[in-house]
Design an enzyme around this catalytic site. Structure first.
Site, short mmCIF file in Angstrom:
data_model
loop_
_atom_site.label_atom_id
_atom_site.label_comp_id
_atom_site.label_asym_id
_atom_site.label_seq_id
_atom_site.Cartn_x
_atom_site.Cartn_y
_atom_site.Cartn_z
N ASP A 51 4.62 -29.83 -31.01
CA ASP A 51 5.08 -31.12 -30.49
C ASP A 51 5.35 -32.10 -31.63
OD1 ASP A 51 2.46 -31.60 -31.20
OD2 ASP A 51 1.81 -32.27 -29.22
N SER A 52 5.06 -31.66 -32.87
CA SER A 52 5.46 -32.42 -34.05
C SER A 52 6.98 -32.52 -34.15
CB SER A 52 4.90 -31.77 -35.32
OG SER A 52 5.12 -30.37 -35.32
N ASP A 90 3.52 -25.62 -28.13
CA ASP A 90 2.62 -26.69 -27.72
C ASP A 90 2.96 -27.17 -26.31
OD1 ASP A 90 0.76 -27.18 -29.74
OD2 ASP A 90 2.13 -28.45 -30.88
N LYS A 120 -0.10 -23.47 -26.71
CA LYS A 120 -1.22 -24.12 -27.38
C LYS A 120 -1.48 -25.47 -26.72
CE LYS A 120 -0.96 -26.03 -31.61
NZ LYS A 120 -1.48 -27.42 -31.42
N GLU A 122 -4.45 -28.99 -26.73
CA GLU A 122 -5.51 -29.68 -27.47
C GLU A 122 -6.71 -29.96 -26.59
OE1 GLU A 122 -2.33 -32.16 -30.30
OE2 GLU A 122 -3.81 -33.24 -29.10
N GLU A 189 -7.96 -28.88 -37.03
CA GLU A 189 -7.19 -29.81 -37.85
C GLU A 189 -8.05 -30.91 -38.44
OE1 GLU A 189 -3.19 -32.67 -37.60
OE2 GLU A 189 -3.69 -31.31 -35.95
#
Length: 271
Positions: A51-52, A90, A120, A122, A189
């Protein structure tokens, strides 16, 4: 007679085997066909459609604005270029945190519409039910602990996480929980290297670090960062293997100058 070399696809089982055998795992982001093709050709085991993309492709300050439809589009482009690497996508902010059913629906859309191999997301205990539903549906899940960029407004900064004992213990507990829930791997991270090593040694699934030291089973970076496409972004954990920003600006500047001087196109570059 030419013989085409068989390309063996990296799978989640490949990564487990690599951890067991002590072979480090390489992972990079990609968001389009061209870069994905190059990252894949270079031998990277895992490509993350992060998502970066909200930052490096769209210019947003955080990862929050990117939508599920946009993530699916980027994933479709990457999958077309990845012949060997495992492609992980993501789940974007807002598609899994509050509603496990929505989380499952989002993951299914990514898998069906993009052809990616895993998703993925979080968080730890807070998103346990979402992870459980997705895994039970047969979709591989990679976890993400430590600095979780989708929670940046809650954290208030991008500083190192889990430096105090309480947060470090929660991260360790969450890592074990993610393993129990069936996650095939875990990104950590921006946490202390000692803690990342402890987590890596405490669980059987592969860990991928970004700013988490060399005790992890593998490493991931944003491809734009390691290629030096943004000289203003200089976190401690990024190693720049090229300085493409200066090189690209110089090349384009020369192109502009050649046009203005009528050097381009020359007689060999026209019909």
């Amino acid at each position: 007679m030419s013989v085409t070399k068989e390309i063996k696809r990296i799978t989640t089982e490949t990564l487990r085997k690599m951890k067991f055998e002590g072979e480090k795992i390489s992972m990079l982001t990609a968001y389009d066909f061209t870069i994905a093709t190059l990252v894949d050709k270079a031998g990277t085991e895992v490509i993350l459609v992060g998502d970066s993309a909200a930052n490096v492709m769209a210019g947003h300050e955080t990862t929050l604005p990117i939508t599920l439809d946009q993530m699916i589009y980027h994933s479709q482009c990457v999958v077309r270029g990845a012949k060997r690497a495992l492609v992980v996508v993501d789940l974007p902010f807002g598609t899994y945190q509050s509603d496990p059913q929505r989380a499952l629906d989002s993951a299914i859309r990514i898998m069906k519409e993009s052809g990616a191999h895993a998703i993925k997301l979080e968080g730890g205990e807070e998103v346990a039910e979402s992870i459980r539903r997705i895994v039970n549906a047969g979709i591989p899940v990679m976890g993400h602990l430590g600095l979780t960029p989708q929670s940046i407004y809650q954290f208030g900064s991008y500083k190192v996480r889990a430096k105090d004992d309480a947060e470090a213990q929660k991260l360790l507990d969450d890592a074990k929980l993610l393993e129990e829930l069936g996650c095939f791997s875990l990104v950590m991270e921006k946490i202390p290297a000692g803690l990342a090593t402890k987590v890596t040694e405490s669980i059987s699934i592969p860990t991928i670090g970004i700013g988490a030291g060399n005790g992890c089973d593998g490493q991931v970076l944003v491809v734009h960062d390691m290629l030096g496409l943004n000289n203003e972004f200089k976190p401690k954990f990024v190693r720049k293997y090229l300085n493409l920003e200066d090189q690209v600006v110089e090349a384009i500047g020369q192109y502009v100058a050649d046009i203005k001087s009528t050097d381009f196109p020359n007689s060999n570059e026209q019909y």
